[in-house]
Design a protein around this motif. Structure first.
Motif: not given
Lengths: 591, 243
Positions: A62, A89, A91-93, A347, A516-517, A519
């Motif tokens: 990432r 790391w 799910a957040y992107q 979310y 999913s990312s 937010t």
């Protein structure tokens, strides 16, 4: 502390929201300074095709995402727990470097439906005035801006991005092959839809036979070359399968670098500060406005950037954090339900499944980030919820994003071991025979889900981390169960065997187990200043020269990816700044 | 100059020029004039044939080799992990930013039980490099204690039994090592090595990609996207072709 020359507008965070706003504002003649804590990154120097197809560097490690060591968040499911930091790391992107998340995103380029903007009003109209209360959804509220008002800004963003797709509703006329459930569009997509992979064609035929309405997902992966509205040339997508988490060296994926920066960077009234991190806004003596922002550079110099207008355009989480650190507005308190900063955090409610097709050749390596066929028959309020115990829904897509071999190494028929000769046999057997369906659903706000500053953990500058308090809404669990059953019928009808099914809502939310990312919320728009941080122009109710732009403004989540709605809101806010606010500084909407 | 040399020299040119790769704030008016690749954003190929940098202890290296070659054994579908270069891959990864945990949030306080309960998996303040150091020593100590032999001398069946218990969380490696989490770390890394681009030291001769039919670092599938349900039999290619 070094003080820089004053700008008309300072932009804090340089991804899609920041670059889109900067383009609109500089074109109107305003003097704009954008501040980005990451480095300068450009298509040809940083992710050319020669190094882009590298799964380990970009996807597994990432390298294009914001490292947790720079800044992370803390998390808990409810206020009875002590939040823990997200150390690894997940799910957040969160975006990193110039371009932000707009560089590494997949490219799914949706408009939200008219219903998504007016869930409260339309639910009451269709299902009765007490329906939201019965479902424990009293925090659901309209956006204060309608789809019809957004259409022109959606159109503008799509013309910058070059979005590929096929209209399903042109000025009210429904068109087969497009998404007949979408809000009315004034004109066709800038470029035609992408092609079907084998799996997509199988999925499309299956859902058509079931009486549903399939269409190719609108994509920021271009189907042909295109010159955008800023005069920038883009190229056709090559289906290379290294898209989300990667940059695009081919000028085929919509991104700030590919679509906006070539035009924006040459404007004399634009300045970009890189490797400079905004710490917080600085209040005026009377506390009613901001005079600018305090920053710290990578070499440790503290800088004050004065400006008439301040725009927070960082990732959703950081927009809320910057508001809290700047002490603008009243932090939300779940025990009283009062305060607006951090309220309506939310979310994306998802489920995924994989089915296996004996002796088939799916060739999953042929892919693009937004390559897929979807049905919206069960999204939003496109179906009658009378007699159901929830509102909302989800899009159901058969997708061909990628065949990255590390990412899929556990995507095996049920019961297969993850190691030894058994794993080798299973992965060799299953890799090219898997078909994937994803359910991407709506999310409704609740009283207990919110954002606040963490009392225990700090970032590298000693500022508190943002704390997420979140668990699934009961409404959204029921919605997922219902829509996922529909999705499973599709997989069964398509002939998929040994189906692996994962409903995200089956267990309490945590950041390491999500698909999913997306937010959203925490600094939301609305018509009521007691329930929203911002007015419908994304202007702070409490501080009229502050605009907070991003998915942080969504009061609820649609069953769609957020980017195009972020871009459309950004253009609308920027237009309001240069046409209204600069002439007559003050609140654009009376509280 | 072959392609591999070209990539190296482009990288070093960018490092010498240093514009976009500097760790200094910049004020930009217009697109930066530099055209060289940004060195800090380019892949760094693993060294081949040199000495190990992190796995320098012979016993550690023998232990991890014994584990890796049971996680991915040699069989009719391809070489073992060590034959495919997964030890070199691991050493190179542990020697770099991954091994040092550069991206991780490692600030305290660590409240292990609370963090595990909330996050659904154990959390650590130690880096991958540190976790291999303590984990491999704990595996060796376990073998000496229970079998009276070096871990690397155990039979394949015995190693499989140990790994099965580790995976299930049934084997205690002492208070300093979470055995189940260490198993997951090794399983993740060995398969990364088997399936990542060969320039990172593993996946020798693209054996991992051939095993599943992944064509590697290709640029353009437009000629193939319409060829539905066909075995395309594409020969894999690496970002930097090895000899």
């Amino acid at each position: 502390m070094e003080t820089r020359p004053k700008a008309d507008v300072v932009i804090c965070g340089f991804g899609w929201a920041g670059s889109t706003m900067a383009e609109e504002l500089t074109r109107a003649g305003l003097n704009v300074v954008a501040i980005e804590r990451g480095k300068w990154r450009d298509t040809s120097t940083d992710f050319p095709p020669a190094v882009d197809p590298d799964e380990l560097k970009w996807h597994t490690r990432r390298n294009m995402l914001q490292p947790m060591s720079v800044e992370t968040t803390t998390f808990r499911n409810n206020t009875g727990q002590t939040a823990a930091p997200v150390r690894n790391w997940s799910a957040y992107q969160f975006g990193w470097d110039v371009g932000g998340a707009g560089t590494h995103w997949a490219g799914m380029s949706w408009r939200f439906t008219p219903w998504d903007f007016q869930v409260a009003t339309q639910t009451k109209e269709r299902y009765g005035a007490g329906r939201l209360n019965e479902l424990d959804l009293d925090f659901v509220q309209d956006w204060g801006v309608t789809y019809d008002e957004m259409e022109t800004y959606y159109d503008r963003f799509e013309r910058i991005a070059g979005t590929s797709g096929k209209a399903g509703n042109l000025n009210g006329q429904k068109i087969k092959g497009g998404n007949v459930f979408e809000g009315a569009r004034k004109r066709e997509y800038p470029t035609p839809p992408l092609k079907d992979t084998y799996w997509m064609s199988k999925y499309r035929k299956t859902v058509e036979d079931m009486g549903y309405h399939p269409f190719t997902i609108p994509a920021g992966n271009l189907s042909q070359s295109y010159v955008n509205t800023l005069g920038v040339t883009m190229g056709p997508c090559t289906y290379c399968g290294f898209c989300d988490f990667h940059g695009c060296g081919n000028f085929s994926k919509s991104s700030p670098q590919a679509c906006i920066l070539p035009a924006l960077m040459r404007r004399k009234n634009f300045t970009l500060l890189t490797e400079t991190e905004v710490l917080h806004g600085v209040k005026s003596e009377d506390g009613k406005t901001l005079t600018g922002v305090n920053c710290i550079t990578a070499d440790g110099t503290e800088v004050f950037q004065p400006a008439d207008v301040v725009c927070f355009t960082a990732y959703q989480m950081d927009n809320v954090r910057l508001m809290l650190l700047s002490k603008v507005g009243t932090p939300y308190d779940p025990s009283t339900g009062e305060g607006t900063i951090g309220r309506n955090y939310n979310y994306q409610t998802c489920a995924s499944m994989t089915g296996f097709f004996d002796d088939s050749h799916m060739n999953p390596f042929i892919g693009a980030g937004a390559l897929g066929v979807q049905i919206d028959d069960f999204n939003g309020d496109n179906f009658d919820h009378a007699g159901l115990d929830f509102i909302g829904g989800g899009g159901i897509m058969g997708y061909s994003t990628d065949g990255r071999p590390i990412a899929h190494m556990n995507s095996l028929r049920g019961g297969a071991k993850r190691w030894g000769s058994e794993w080798k046999k299973a992965y060799a057997r299953d890799y090219s025979t898997a078909g994937n369906i994803f359910v991407q659903g709506t999310s409704m706000p609740t009283r207990g889900n919110y954002l606040s500053l963490d009392p225990n953990y700090k970032d590298r500058h000693g500022q508190p981390l943002l704390r997420v308090t979140f668990d699934w809404a009961e409404n959204d669990k029921k919605m997922t169960n219902w829509v996922t059953d529909k999705a499973k019928e599709i997989m069964v009808n398509a002939g998929g065997k040994d189906i692996n099914l994962e409903r995200q809502t089956d267990q309490s939310w945590n950041p390491y187990s999500q698909d999913s990312s997306h937010t959203i919320g925490g600094a939301v728009i609305g018509a009521d200043p007691t329930r929203s941080a911002l007015n419908p122009y994304l202007q702070s109710w409490d501080c009229p020269n502050l605009f907070v732009v991003g998915a942080s403004a969504f009061p609820n989540n649609g069953g769609y990816n957020p980017t195009v709605t972020v871009g459309a809101l950004a253009i609308r806010a920027a237009e309001a700044i240069h046409t209204e606010y600069m002439k007559n500084p003050g609140a654009l909407v009376k509280a | 100059m072959n392609r591999r040399e070209a990539l190296f020299s482009l990288g070093s040119m960018a490092a010498a020029g240093g514009l976009a790769s500097s760790a200094k704030a910049a004020e930009l008016h217009g697109v930066p004039a530099q055209t060289a690749l940004s060195a800090d954003n380019m892949p760094t190929p693993a060294r081949r044939g040199g000495a190990f940098q992190v796995l320098t202890d012979d016993t550690d290296r023998a232990t991890v080799k014994a584990v890796f070659d049971r996680l991915i054994p040699s069989d009719e579908l391809g070489p073992s992990a060590s034959e495919a270069g997964c030890l070199e891959f691991l050493d190179d990864q542990l020697a770099g930013d991954y091994g040092s945990g550069k991206a991780l949030y490692l600030e305290g306080p660590l409240r292990p039980e609370n963090e595990e309960a909330i996050m659904g998996s154990p959390q650590f303040l130690s880096t991958p490099r540190e976790r291999y150091n303590t984990g491999l020593k704990a595996l060796e100590a376990y073998a000496q204690k229970t079998d009276g032999a070096a871990f690397s001398a155990l039979s394949p069946d015995r190693i499989d039994a140990i790994l099965t218990d580790l995976e299930a969380g049934k084997l205690d490696l002492g208070k300093d090592v979470n055995g189940q989490a260490f198993f997951e770390l090794m399983l993740q890394n060995v398969r990364e090595g088997y399936l990542a681009d060969p320039m990172y030291g593993g996946n020798k001769d693209m054996a991992g990609w051939k095993m599943i039919g992944f064509p590697g670092a290709r640029y353009d599938y437009r000629p193939y996207v319409d060829r539905h349900d066909q075995d395309l039999s594409l020969t894999p290619v690496s970002i930097i072709p090895s000899n």
